[in-house]
Design an enzyme around this catalytic site. Structure first.
Site, PDB file in Angstrom:
ATOM      1  N   ASP A  25       8.613   6.900  12.957  1.00  0.00           N
ATOM      2  CA  ASP A  25       7.859   6.029  12.131  1.00  0.00           C
ATOM      3  C   ASP A  25       6.577   6.579  11.296  1.00  0.00           C
ATOM      4  O   ASP A  25       6.348   7.684  11.756  1.00  0.00           O
ATOM      5  CB  ASP A  25       7.303   4.812  13.127  1.00  0.00           C
ATOM      6  CG  ASP A  25       6.742   3.647  12.275  1.00  0.00           C
ATOM      7  OD1 ASP A  25       7.378   3.464  10.915  1.00  0.00           O
ATOM      8  OD2 ASP A  25       6.118   2.900  12.647  1.00  0.00           O
ATOM      9  N   SER A  26       6.018   5.800  10.710  1.00  0.00           N
ATOM     10  CA  SER A  26       5.101   6.468   9.903  1.00  0.00           C
ATOM     11  C   SER A  26       3.658   6.673  10.637  1.00  0.00           C
ATOM     12  O   SER A  26       2.794   7.288  10.273  1.00  0.00           O
ATOM     13  CB  SER A  26       4.614   5.586   8.560  1.00  0.00           C
ATOM     14  OG  SER A  26       4.365   4.128   9.191  1.00  0.00           O
ATOM     15  N   TYR A  57       3.289   4.412   4.701  1.00  0.00           N
ATOM     16  CA  TYR A  57       4.527   4.756   3.747  1.00  0.00           C
ATOM     17  C   TYR A  57       4.476   3.608   2.692  1.00  0.00           C
ATOM     18  O   TYR A  57       5.034   3.901   1.548  1.00  0.00           O
ATOM     19  CB  TYR A  57       5.597   5.007   4.701  1.00  0.00           C
ATOM     20  CG  TYR A  57       5.954   6.013   5.437  1.00  0.00           C
ATOM     21  CD1 TYR A  57       5.023   7.248   5.518  1.00  0.00           C
ATOM     22  CD2 TYR A  57       7.304   6.422   5.866  1.00  0.00           C
ATOM     23  CE1 TYR A  57       5.231   8.221   6.291  1.00  0.00           C
ATOM     24  CE2 TYR A  57       7.567   7.649   6.579  1.00  0.00           C
ATOM     25  CZ  TYR A  57       6.409   8.703   6.744  1.00  0.00           C
ATOM     26  OH  TYR A  57       6.482   9.899   7.539  1.00  0.00           O
ATOM     27  N   GLY A  58       4.018   2.428   3.202  1.00  0.00           N
ATOM     28  CA  GLY A  58       4.323   1.406   2.362  1.00  0.00           C
ATOM     29  C   GLY A  58       4.057   1.390   0.761  1.00  0.00           C
ATOM     30  O   GLY A  58       4.632   1.222  -0.147  1.00  0.00           O
ATOM     31  N   CYS A  88      11.027   2.697  10.840  1.00  0.00           N
ATOM     32  CA  CYS A  88      10.204   2.420   9.867  1.00  0.00           C
ATOM     33  C   CYS A  88      10.757   1.651   8.787  1.00  0.00           C
ATOM     34  O   CYS A  88      12.144   2.059   8.482  1.00  0.00           O
ATOM     35  CB  CYS A  88       9.753   3.800   8.897  1.00  0.00           C
ATOM     36  SG  CYS A  88       8.784   3.425   7.689  1.00  0.00           S
ATOM     37  N   ASN A  89      10.562   0.209   8.759  1.00  0.00           N
ATOM     38  CA  ASN A  89      11.280  -0.381   7.626  1.00  0.00           C
ATOM     39  C   ASN A  89      11.301  -0.012   6.277  1.00  0.00           C
ATOM     40  O   ASN A  89      12.164  -0.085   5.567  1.00  0.00           O
ATOM     41  CB  ASN A  89      10.648  -2.009   7.789  1.00  0.00           C
ATOM     42  CG  ASN A  89      11.028  -2.677   8.837  1.00  0.00           C
ATOM     43  OD1 ASN A  89      11.959  -3.384   8.942  1.00  0.00           O
ATOM     44  ND2 ASN A  89      10.363  -2.718  10.175  1.00  0.00           N
ATOM     45  N   THR A  90      10.273   0.472   6.010  1.00  0.00           N
ATOM     46  CA  THR A  90      10.093   1.196   4.477  1.00  0.00           C
ATOM     47  C   THR A  90      11.080   2.186   4.571  1.00  0.00           C
ATOM     48  O   THR A  90      12.017   2.455   3.187  1.00  0.00           O
ATOM     49  CB  THR A  90       8.614   1.735   4.281  1.00  0.00           C
ATOM     50  OG1 THR A  90       7.823   0.752   4.635  1.00  0.00           O
ATOM     51  CG2 THR A  90       8.714   2.249   2.871  1.00  0.00           C
ATOM     52  N   GLU A 168      -3.136   0.232  13.046  1.00  0.00           N
ATOM     53  CA  GLU A 168      -3.526   1.741  13.415  1.00  0.00           C
ATOM     54  C   GLU A 168      -4.996   1.721  13.833  1.00  0.00           C
ATOM     55  O   GLU A 168      -5.236   2.905  14.751  1.00  0.00           O
ATOM     56  CB  GLU A 168      -3.411   2.632  12.124  1.00  0.00           C
ATOM     57  CG  GLU A 168      -1.936   2.622  11.417  1.00  0.00           C
ATOM     58  CD  GLU A 168      -1.087   3.812  12.428  1.00  0.00           C
ATOM     59  OE1 GLU A 168      -1.927   4.606  12.932  1.00  0.00           O
ATOM     60  OE2 GLU A 168      -0.078   3.619  12.304  1.00  0.00           O
ATOM     61  N   CYS A 200       8.031  -4.793   9.570  1.00  0.00           N
ATOM     62  CA  CYS A 200       7.298  -3.699   9.736  1.00  0.00           C
ATOM     63  C   CYS A 200       7.070  -3.551  11.335  1.00  0.00           C
ATOM     64  O   CYS A 200       6.621  -4.396  11.967  1.00  0.00           O
ATOM     65  CB  CYS A 200       6.106  -3.672   8.948  1.00  0.00           C
ATOM     66  SG  CYS A 200       4.831  -2.221   9.315  1.00  0.00           S
ATOM     67  N   THR A 201       7.397  -2.396  11.963  1.00  0.00           N
ATOM     68  CA  THR A 201       7.190  -2.193  13.283  1.00  0.00           C
ATOM     69  C   THR A 201       5.828  -2.168  13.708  1.00  0.00           C
ATOM     70  O   THR A 201       5.591  -2.195  15.006  1.00  0.00           O
ATOM     71  CB  THR A 201       7.961  -0.687  13.681  1.00  0.00           C
ATOM     72  OG1 THR A 201       7.592   0.201  12.955  1.00  0.00           O
ATOM     73  CG2 THR A 201       9.546  -1.189  13.897  1.00  0.00           C
ATOM     74  N   HIS A 202       4.940  -1.885  12.741  1.00  0.00           N
ATOM     75  CA  HIS A 202       3.358  -1.954  13.036  1.00  0.00           C
ATOM     76  C   HIS A 202       3.229  -3.694  13.384  1.00  0.00           C
ATOM     77  O   HIS A 202       2.311  -3.849  14.058  1.00  0.00           O
ATOM     78  CB  HIS A 202       2.637  -1.550  11.998  1.00  0.00           C
ATOM     79  CG  HIS A 202       2.483  -0.418  11.694  1.00  0.00           C
ATOM     80  ND1 HIS A 202       3.248   0.651  11.200  1.00  0.00           N
ATOM     81  CD2 HIS A 202       1.338   0.602  12.227  1.00  0.00           C
ATOM     82  CE1 HIS A 202       2.947   1.933  11.334  1.00  0.00           C
ATOM     83  NE2 HIS A 202       1.613   1.855  11.702  1.00  0.00           N
TER      84      HIS A 202
END
Length: 281
Positions: A25-26, A57-58, A88-90, A168, A200-202
């Site tokens: 992931d990012s 990344y978005g 990462c969904n992006t 983050e 989004c996994t965040h």
């Protein structure tokens, strides 16, 4: 010769069973997937790469996202994974084909399709909300994936770009997070949705604030849980499920700030911290 070939195949399969699942992931968001996989498949070895040097990344262009996807996959391929999970969904929306090409015969699971499928299964009134990064929402990938399965479902999407930096920073229940959540979700709350996909996994890191803002009567879809289910299913079908009774400790890789990642890992995972290795991208 057939018997020797069969023995060779069995030995090869046994070796692959011990190989890790690669997840990237990012940043720290993919830890939601790590946590879900650990709960569902505690014996599986996990290699996680968080691209903390280049998060988020978005807001990046599609060309840049596709380059990052290739870089991230190459790092995980060094560990001979039996499966790659794009947490990462992006990347799932804009570069899944890049990952699949780089992996060859190794299966790839993207969080986007898994989350979309679960949302279709649970919605009652066929009105699904999706929140994600600017790139994920602009790609319209969730609406496409959902409508492929049921064209009668209406999808209402909302970009929430500040959620990633808030996660983050570990601002899980911060007043600033509540203000931002109210700003982003006030409109989608009026759209009579009964299901909300955390695209989004965040975002599951901020789940409590999101639930309180959107309303607890709305079903929240966490793609990480859907991915864990699909991972178990795929490994079982291919005979690659690790049946060991030992619980494996994940191997963590980051591209920057390993100390900060360690702090956030403990905050979010609530478990003993494995070693965090710094790698170049």
């Amino acid at each position: 010769m057939k018997e020797l070939s069969s023995v060779s195949w069995q030995l090869s399969t046994c070796q692959v069973i011990q190989n890790p699942i690669g997840i990237f992931d990012s940043g720290i968001g993919g830890l939601t997937v790590v946590k879900a996989i650990q709960a569902a498949l505690p014996a599986e070895r996990l290699i996680y790469f968080g691209d903390t040097a280049r998060v988020p990344y978005g807001p990046k262009s599609q060309v840049t996202i596709r380059k990052y996807a290739a870089d991230d996959t190459a790092i995980l391929m060094r560990y001979q994974p039996k499966l790659i999970i794009v947490a990462c969904n992006t990347v799932s929306a804009l570069a899944l084909d890049v990952v699949e090409k780089a992996c060859g015969n190794i299966p790839v699971i993207g969080v986007l399709k898994a989350g979309a499928s679960l949302a279709v299964q649970v919605t009652q009134n066929k009105r699904i909300g999706v929140i994600g990064t600017q790139a994920t929402v602009c790609s319209n990938a969730y609406a496409f994936a959902i409508n492929q399965q049921d064209s009668g479902i209406e999808v209402i999407s909302q970009a929430c770009p500040l959620f990633v930096p808030l996660a983050e920073e570990g601002f899980i229940n911060h007043p600033a997070t509540k203000l931002v959540a109210e700003h982003y979700l006030s409109e989608i709350r009026k759209q009579d949705i009964d299901t909300l996909v955390l695209g989004c996994t965040h975002y599951p890191i901020l789940r409590q604030v999101i639930e309180e803002t959107i309303g607890k009567e709305i079903r929240i879809i966490d793609s990480a849980e859907a991915v864990a289910y699909r991972t178990r299913e795929l490994l079982s079908e291919s005979g690659l499920l690790n049946h060991s009774t030992k619980t494996a400790i994940p191997h963590l890789l980051v591209s920057d700030l390993p100390q900060k990642f360690s702090m956030l890992y403990q905050l979010f995972m609530g478990s003993e911290l494995p070693d965090v290795d710094l790698v170049e991208v």
